[in-house]
Design an enzyme around this catalytic site. Structure first.
Site, PDB file in Angstrom:
ATOM      1  CE  LYS A 110      -1.322 -20.560 -10.117  1.00 51.16           C
ATOM      2  NZ  LYS A 110      -1.551 -21.499 -11.119  1.00 51.16           N
ATOM      3  CE1 TYR A 118      15.273 -20.224  19.809  1.00 40.36           C
ATOM      4  CE2 TYR A 118      14.981 -19.280  17.565  1.00 40.36           C
ATOM      5  CZ  TYR A 118      14.629 -19.184  19.005  1.00 40.36           C
ATOM      6  OH  TYR A 118      14.092 -18.247  19.487  1.00 40.36           O
TER       7      TYR A 118
HETATM    8  C1  LIG Z   1      -0.949 -21.509 -12.198  1.00 36.91           C
HETATM    9  C2  LIG Z   1      -1.543 -21.682 -13.503  1.00 36.91           C
HETATM   10  C3  LIG Z   1      -1.021 -21.293 -14.812  1.00 36.91           C
HETATM   11  C4  LIG Z   1       0.339 -20.643 -14.675  1.00 36.91           C
HETATM   12  O1  LIG Z   1       1.349 -21.473 -14.425  1.00 36.91           O
HETATM   13  P1  LIG Z   1       2.933 -21.315 -14.747  1.00 36.91           P
HETATM   14  O2  LIG Z   1       3.651 -22.624 -14.443  1.00 36.91           O
HETATM   15  O3  LIG Z   1       3.341 -20.428 -13.570  1.00 36.91           O
HETATM   16  O4  LIG Z   1       3.207 -20.600 -15.815  1.00 36.91           O
HETATM   17  C5  LIG Z   1      -1.595 -21.613 -15.837  1.00 36.91           C
HETATM   18  N1  LIG Z   1      -2.834 -22.342 -15.865  1.00 36.91           N
HETATM   19  C6  LIG Z   1      -3.311 -22.822 -14.923  1.00 36.91           C
HETATM   20  C7  LIG Z   1      -4.785 -23.411 -14.785  1.00 36.91           C
HETATM   21  C8  LIG Z   1      -2.756 -22.651 -13.471  1.00 36.91           C
HETATM   22  O5  LIG Z   1      -3.284 -22.979 -12.442  1.00 36.91           O
END
Ligand SMILES: *Cc1c(COP(=O)(O)O)cnc(C)c1O
Length: 389
Positions: A51, A279
């Site tokens: 993701k 800034y």
């Molecule tokens: C983001 C996510 C993961 C992975 O999480 P990490 O901490 O990056 O390993 C796994 N399962 C779900 C449902 C997630 O939303």
């Protein structure tokens, strides 16, 4: 990270390599991390989580690599990420982890994406649309064991499971839950969540039904710290990219960061004492210093909160970022040492004996490495490097 050896060369450039500020992704290190995690969790299957542009590493390229390495499943957060992967020819099963809206269901079915069903209403809705379209919808049931985000509560999960058994147009392939604090030193809440999940799964035994083929729960923290949470498949995100999820989490898998963020010196000058930088004039020196300007800023995801905190590497040495971080530029104090236009500047990565990590940036910005990586935005071209073996 060095790519000057003849066995290292860039294999893909996305936007071309015109901009001096770029992200280098080492596909060899990503593959090493994948294999290290696979060895740790075997025989459990692997669902790499891709993701948010694969945690900033590039969704499509990372998906291609994971598919070539034999990932069993891919996980994304939203429908659009799944559709993009299908359009790019990815054939591996893809679970969309987030909640769904009714009008999205036909798109899931058309692109052969696995749906997260997080309530009875959604389950019926998916079943109905699948019937209308004359297909079977592949579904994973989401159980909330203590996160209070999406999913049916563990204490009322029986109704969802019961309904899922009755739906005729669903392939209920999986059931899963998610941890709130598997990367903590104190794992009591995580263990309670595992107990709740196991209790939910006894439904199938009690009804003499086979459980769904894929029971899964483990994110990065749990892969590192909770082997009892591996079940049939694990869902590693951050550790795949070579970054540990917290300072406390046990480092039970050896990882190397796959992402480097680099830029180049575009300007050199001498700053007189009492002449403030940037800034708000938040920094000035009481003696003459040399300084360089580097074309990166919060408009690229180099957080303004790191102003007067961050460090960078130039010619193998650490130097501080001084004054406020602007949208497109930073100023680095090199005291009385040398740097030249076009010198490489490492924002994340290693150079000589020094290294700056996503965890370092997270500390300077007051956040977590997840947010650092996912905020390196698309203005920064990604370049992919691979060891030729
Ligand atoms: C983001 C996510 C993961 C992975 O999480 P990490 O901490 O990056 O390993 C796994 N399962 C779900 C449902 C997630 O939303």
């Amino acid at each position: 990270m060095r790519f000057d050896s003849p066995i290292n060369r860039p294999i893909i450039t996305s936007n071309g390599v015109v901009r001096p500020t770029l992200v280098e992704v080492d596909l060899g290190r990503l593959a090493d991390n994948f294999h290290a995690i696979r060895r740790k969790v075997a025989p459990a299957m692997m669902m790499p989580i891709l993701k948010a542009n694969a945690y900033g590493h590039g969704l499509v390229e990372v998906a291609r690599l994971m598919e070539s390495l034999g990932a069993d499943y891919l996980g994304v957060a939203v429908l659009e990420e799944g559709i993009l992967l299908r359009e790019e020819g990815i054939r591996t099963p893809i679970l969309v982890l987030g909640g769904i809206l009714g009008n999205q269901v036909p798109h899931f079915l058309k692109h052969d994406l696995t749906i997260t069903a997080s309530s009875i209403e959604k389950l019926w809705q998916v079943d109905e649309i699948a019937e209308q379209l004359g297909v079977k919808a592949r579904v994973h049931l989401k159980i909330d064991t203590g996160m209070e985000r999406i999913g049916v509560h563990y204490y009322s999960a029986d109704e969802l499971l019961d309904a899922s058994v009755k739906c005729k147009h669903l392939d209920v392939e999986g059931v899963f839950s998610h941890f709130a604090s598997s990367d903590a030193a104190d794992l009591r809440y995580a263990r309670l969540q595992i107990e709740r999940f196991e209790e939910v799964l006894t439904f199938f035994e009690k009804r003499n039904l086979p459980p769904p083929r894929l029971r899964h729960m483990a994110n990065s923290g749990a892969v590192l710290q909770l082997p009892e949470a591996y079940f049939d498949m694990v869902r590693p995100g951050l550790i795949l990219y070579g970054v540990y999820p917290s300072l406390e989490a046990a480092h039970t898998v050896e990882l190397s960061p796959a992402l480097s963020w680099k830029s180049r010196v575009v300007y050199f000058k001498v700053i007189k004492p009492g002449h403030p930088v940037g800034y708000g004039s938040t920094w000035q020196s009481d003696h003459m210093v040399r300084a360089v300007t580097v074309p990166v800023g919060y408009g690229d995801g180099y957080f303004r909160a790191m102003s007067n905190q961050a460090q960078v590497l130039i010619r193998g040495k650490r130097y501080p970022v001084v004054g406020r971080i602007s949208m497109d530029q930073i100023v680095v104090n090199i005291e009385w040492e040398s740097a030249y236009n076009d010198d490489e500047v490492v924002l994340i990565g290693d150079m000589g004996d020094e290294a700056i990590t996503a965890e370092d940036l997270a500390e300077w910005a007051g956040t977590i490495p997840y947010e650092i990586l996912t905020n390196i935005n698309t203005r920064v071209p990604r370049v992919y490097m691979k060891r030729i073996t």
